[in-house]
Structures are given as structure tokens and as C-alpha cells.
Write an enzyme that holds these catalytic residues in place. Structure first.
Site, short mmCIF file in Angstrom:
data_model
loop_
_atom_site.label_atom_id
_atom_site.label_comp_id
_atom_site.label_asym_id
_atom_site.label_seq_id
_atom_site.Cartn_x
_atom_site.Cartn_y
_atom_site.Cartn_z
N ASN A 273 0.87 -1.19 0.00
CA ASN A 273 0.00 0.00 0.00
C ASN A 273 0.90 1.23 0.00
O ASN A 273 2.11 1.13 0.19
CB ASN A 273 -0.93 -0.04 1.22
CG ASN A 273 -0.15 -0.10 2.51
OD1 ASN A 273 0.53 0.86 2.86
ND2 ASN A 273 -0.20 -1.23 3.20
N ASP B 189 -3.47 -6.94 5.28
CA ASP B 189 -4.33 -7.90 5.97
C ASP B 189 -4.22 -9.30 5.38
O ASP B 189 -4.52 -10.28 6.04
CB ASP B 189 -5.79 -7.42 5.90
CG ASP B 189 -6.01 -6.17 6.74
OD1 ASP B 189 -5.44 -6.11 7.85
OD2 ASP B 189 -6.71 -5.24 6.29
N PRO C 117 -1.54 -12.35 10.46
CA PRO C 117 -1.88 -12.17 11.88
C PRO C 117 -2.25 -10.71 12.13
O PRO C 117 -1.70 -9.82 11.49
CB PRO C 117 -0.58 -12.53 12.61
CG PRO C 117 0.50 -12.46 11.59
CD PRO C 117 -0.14 -12.71 10.25
N ASP C 118 -3.19 -10.47 13.03
CA ASP C 118 -3.53 -9.09 13.41
C ASP C 118 -2.62 -8.72 14.57
O ASP C 118 -2.81 -9.16 15.70
CB ASP C 118 -5.01 -8.98 13.81
CG ASP C 118 -5.43 -7.53 13.90
OD1 ASP C 118 -4.70 -6.73 14.51
OD2 ASP C 118 -6.48 -7.18 13.33
N ILE C 119 -1.61 -7.92 14.25
CA ILE C 119 -0.55 -7.62 15.23
C ILE C 119 -1.12 -6.91 16.45
O ILE C 119 -0.89 -7.31 17.60
CB ILE C 119 0.56 -6.77 14.57
CG1 ILE C 119 1.13 -7.52 13.37
CG2 ILE C 119 1.66 -6.44 15.58
CD1 ILE C 119 1.96 -6.68 12.44
N LYS D 188 -13.53 -1.24 15.62
CA LYS D 188 -12.15 -1.70 15.82
C LYS D 188 -11.70 -1.49 17.25
O LYS D 188 -11.03 -2.34 17.84
CB LYS D 188 -11.23 -0.88 14.90
CG LYS D 188 -10.63 -1.69 13.80
CD LYS D 188 -9.97 -0.82 12.79
CE LYS D 188 -10.67 -1.01 11.47
NZ LYS D 188 -10.05 -0.24 10.40
N LYS E 55 -10.77 -4.96 19.00
CA LYS E 55 -9.36 -5.22 19.30
C LYS E 55 -9.00 -4.79 20.71
O LYS E 55 -7.85 -4.82 21.10
CB LYS E 55 -8.48 -4.48 18.28
CG LYS E 55 -8.75 -4.86 16.82
CD LYS E 55 -7.67 -4.33 15.90
CE LYS E 55 -8.07 -4.53 14.44
NZ LYS E 55 -6.94 -4.44 13.53
#
Ligand code: C5P
Length: 407
Positions: A216, A285, A311-313, A344, A348
Site C-alpha cells: 500500500n 491484511d 496475523p492481526d498484530i 475496531k 481489538k
């Protein structure tokens, strides 16, 4: 009469530069007020400043010798500029002229004041004073912007009668505003002392084959602005950064990674002992489910790319955070931005989330400025207007500190 609380700068050492404008006489009043507030003030005067007011005035008001010459420190010469900046809490440039601002923006070090500013990592606060036209000139405005982007702080000049006979912007800010700004700067400079801050920054790259990847437009500028700001407040900062062309500030530990999985591993390794985690990275993602060791050849036919989740850090950090660790995330969205960001925040279990709008073409990604909204709790909200990323970073750390104090 308006009540103004007394300023308290006891135990603080300040290096105060005086520039060559008619405002130099007003700077004498500011130096006197700084001493009365308890600060140990060391004055540097440019050659031009000495044409307006004599060093003796500042010596009497500060009760310290005044420094005027890079090469004339006599027997106590100990590389004057390094000795001076080492012991100070902050550098304050009072009555900054267009000329001194231009030198500071370009890193010219041709007198003791400009050399000290270049040689310091301490906070630098500037109160400019000049004729309206000189202030408005594109060159001055560009220089002000450059300095602001680098983290230099400004006390806005006031409006009114100017010595040149005109009325307009360019007067030295009033004494109360200058002292309040100095107080804020020196307080901030120590507020994260002894604390570890961990920041993720930049994009990640997810390779398809040795010559192609998914990524990105993130430049890493926001993450580095946060690192600079946190370091400026005394923190021990580690940045886990995806590929970027930017250079990290001195004193910041940089762990360079490429993929989301590498970023995840590096973050988990550095997480113990962290007091504040900021997830500013634009983490991919998804990654290609398969990686080809050799370049995929063009066949004329289309191809389907199968992706699998990364993985969602930040979610992992949040779930395994060290005791008391504050976790702040970013949310870059194109639509329904605040609703999605609040989701979010909850999903999270973040302490706050910084909402970024992605406009067509990338928006905040890679831009010099940013405009964000900070969300916390069930309805906490602060809008930060468009400003250089260094200014947005300072606003975010101010908010985080406030939330941490009231946690
Ligand atoms: O869910 P989304 O990716 O939009 O969340 C954005 C926030 O989560 C950012 O703070 C980003 O740094 C973080 N993030 C992460 N790991 C991922 C994806 C996002 O830490 N895999």
C-alpha cells in the site's frame, strides 16, 4: 484585570537566543520573567541583536554571562555550542527574524545561535517577530512549515502596531503566552522518561514471487513523527518499520521488517516492558497463499491469486499486553469511518483509535499532512485539524498522556 497564574520554571535550564529585530527590547522583559519564574537562563545574542540591545542588559537580567561569539569563550572554552546545549532543557529563539528562520530551515550554522539549534536534540521553541510582509513572504512561510514538520514548536506571533509603522501580524507574542509555551515544552520533554514506547510504522510487503508484492502507499512518515515526538518526551523508543525511504530520528531503535509476519514476530519480541504501543503501520491484511521461488511467467491468460489472512498484530498486542500497557491503533477507512473505527476500538480492545480518512488516490497515505479524529471509551472524541504529521503526533501523544493519567 485578567488573572494570570504565575509560571513555574524552577530547576529548569533554558538557552535563549535573541535575534536582531526591534523586538529584542521586548525579549529583555521575557528573559526577566523567565528568571523570576525560577529558570536558569543562558542568553545567546546574534550580532544584529547586539545592535538593538547590549549584552549587558541580558547579563543583568539573566544573572549569567551572555554568549555572543562561537570562537571567543576564552579560557573556559569547551566547544561552546556543545557545552551549552548539553545542559539545557530547551532552546528558545525569541524575536526570530526571517533571516534566522531561513538559516534554521536550511541548517546553516554561521553563528552561535544557529549552531546550537543545529547541534541539539532538545526541544526548540520559536517566537518569531518581523514585519507582516516578511512574515507573509512565501520563502518565510515555507521555512516556517519546514521547521514545523521537523518538530520545532512555535508561539504564534501577535497582531498590532509594528515598528515599521504598519499594522498587522508579526509582533512578538505576549510574555504570558511565551512563558506558558515554554512551561509546556519543558514539561513534555520529561513526561515519558524511563518508559518504553513501541511503534509499528510503514507498509508491509507480501511477496508473490521474487519480483512482485502486495502493498500500500504508506510512507512511514506518521510512525516516524510519533517516534520523534515520543523520543522528544524522553521515552526509549523502538520502531518496527516496514520498507521506507525515510531516515529514523537519532536515539530511536529501528527494527526493519518486510512482511506482516516478520513485523508480528519483531513486535512480540520487543513487547515485554512496553508502556505504550502505537500501531501506526499499514499492515497488509492478506498475503498470497502461495509464494513462487521463481518469477511467474506471463502466459497471456489471466491468473487467480489466492490470499490468506495475516496475523492481526495489534489485536495480539492488546491480548498479551504487559501490565499497564496502553494500546493505540490507527484506522484508515474510505467510508463510514467513525462507525468502523469504533468497531475496531471494541473488537481489538484498544485504548484509543486514530481515524484516518483515505481519499481517492491514497489520501493520508504518503502525504505530508494528516487530519484525524481520536476516539476512545464509549463516546470520547477529539478532532485534530489538518496539520503536518509532526503536529498531529504531538496532539495524539497529548491525548494519550491525558487518557493514561485518568485510566
Ligand atoms: O483492522 P484494521 O487493519 O483496519 O486495523 C488497523 C489497525 O490495526 C492499525 O493500528 C494497524 O497498524 C493494525 N493492524 C495490525 N495488524 C494487522 C492489521 C492491522 O496491527 N494485520
Amino acid at each position: 484585570m485578567k488573572f494570570e497564574p504565575p509560571h513555574d520554571l524552577r530547576g529548569r535550564t533554558l538557552l535563549v537566543g535573541i535575534c536582531g529585530g526591534i523586538a529584542a527590547y521586548k525579549c529583555a522583559g521575557v528573559v526577566s520573567a523567565l528568571r523570576q519564574a525560577g529558570a536558569d537562563v543562558h542568553v545567546i545574542m546574534t550580532d544584529a541583536a547586539q545592535r538593538f540591545v547590549t549584552p549587558l542588559t541580558f547579563q543583568a537580567l539573566s544573572n549569567n554571562p551572555v554568549h555572543t561569539d562561537m570562537f571567543g569563550e576564552g579560557t573556559a572554552w569547551e566547544i561552546a555550542h556543545i557545552g551549552l546545549v548539553r545542559k539545557t532543557d530547551a532552546l528558545v529563539v525569541l524575536g526570530a527574524t526571517a533571516n534566522t528562520l531561513a538559516k534554521l530551515a536550511y541548517g546553516i550554522a554561521d553563528n552561535l545561535l544557529t549552531t546550537c539549534v543545529l547541534a541539539t536534540r532538545k526541544p526548540v521553541l520559536v517566537a518569531a517577530a518581523m514585519n507582516t510582509q516578511m512574515l507573509d513572504a512565501s520563502a518565510t512561510q515555507e521555512n516556517l512549515r519546514t521547521l514545523q514538520e521537523r518538530g520545532v514548536l512555535f508561539v504564534e506571533p501577535g497582531s498590532g502596531f509594528l515598528a515599521c509603522g504598519e499594522t498587522g501580524e508579526g509582533r512578538l507574542a505576549n510574555e504570558h503566552d511565551i512563558l506558558s509555551a515554554i512551561e509546556l515544552v519543558v514539561r513534555r520533554a520529561h513526561e515519558l522518561e524511563g518508559e518504553r514506547v513501541l511503534i509499528t510504522s510503514g507498509p508491509t510487503r507480501e511477496f508473490i514471487d521474487p519480483s512482485r508484492f502486495l502493498s500500500n502507499p504508506s510512507s512511514g512518515l506518521m510512525g516516524l513523527a510519533l517516534a520523534t515526538e515520543a523520543r522528544g518526551r524522553g521515552a526509549q523508543v523502538t520502531v518496527v518499520s516496514g520498507p521506507t525511504s525515510l531516515r529514523a530520528p537519532a536515539d530511536v531503535t529501528v527494527v526493519s521488517v518486510t512482511t506482516a509476519r516478520e513485523m508480528h514476530a519483531a513486535v512480540m519480541e520487543h513487547l515485554p516492558g512496553t508502556a505504550l504501543f502505537i500501531g501506526a503501520a499499514a499492515v497488509a491484511d492478506f498475503r498470497p497463499a502461495e509464494y513462487s521461488d521463481t518469477k511467474i511467467k506471463k502466459s497471456g491468460a489471466g491468473r487467480t491469486l489466492v490470499l490468506e489472512p495475516n496475523p492481526d498484530i495489534i489485536a495480539d498486542v492488546s491480548a498479551h499486553r504487559p501490565p499497564g500497557c496502553f494500546v493505540a491503533g490507527f484506522a484508515a477507512e474510505t467510508d463510514e469511518i467513525e462507525r468502523r473505527a469504533r468497531e475496531k476500538l471494541t473488537a481489538k480492545r484498544l485504548d484509543c483509535v486514530v481515524v484516518n480518512r483515505i481519499d481517492i488516490g491514497g489520501g493520508a497515505f504518503g502525504a505530508r499532512d494528516n487530519e484525524v479524529t481520536i476516539l476512545w471509551g464509549s463516546d470520547g472524541r477529539e478532532a485534530v485539524t489538518r496539520a503536518p504529521k509532526s503536529v498531529v503526533a504531538a496532539a495524539l501523544l497529548d491525548r494519550i498522556q491525558q487518557l493514561r493519567r485518568h485510566a
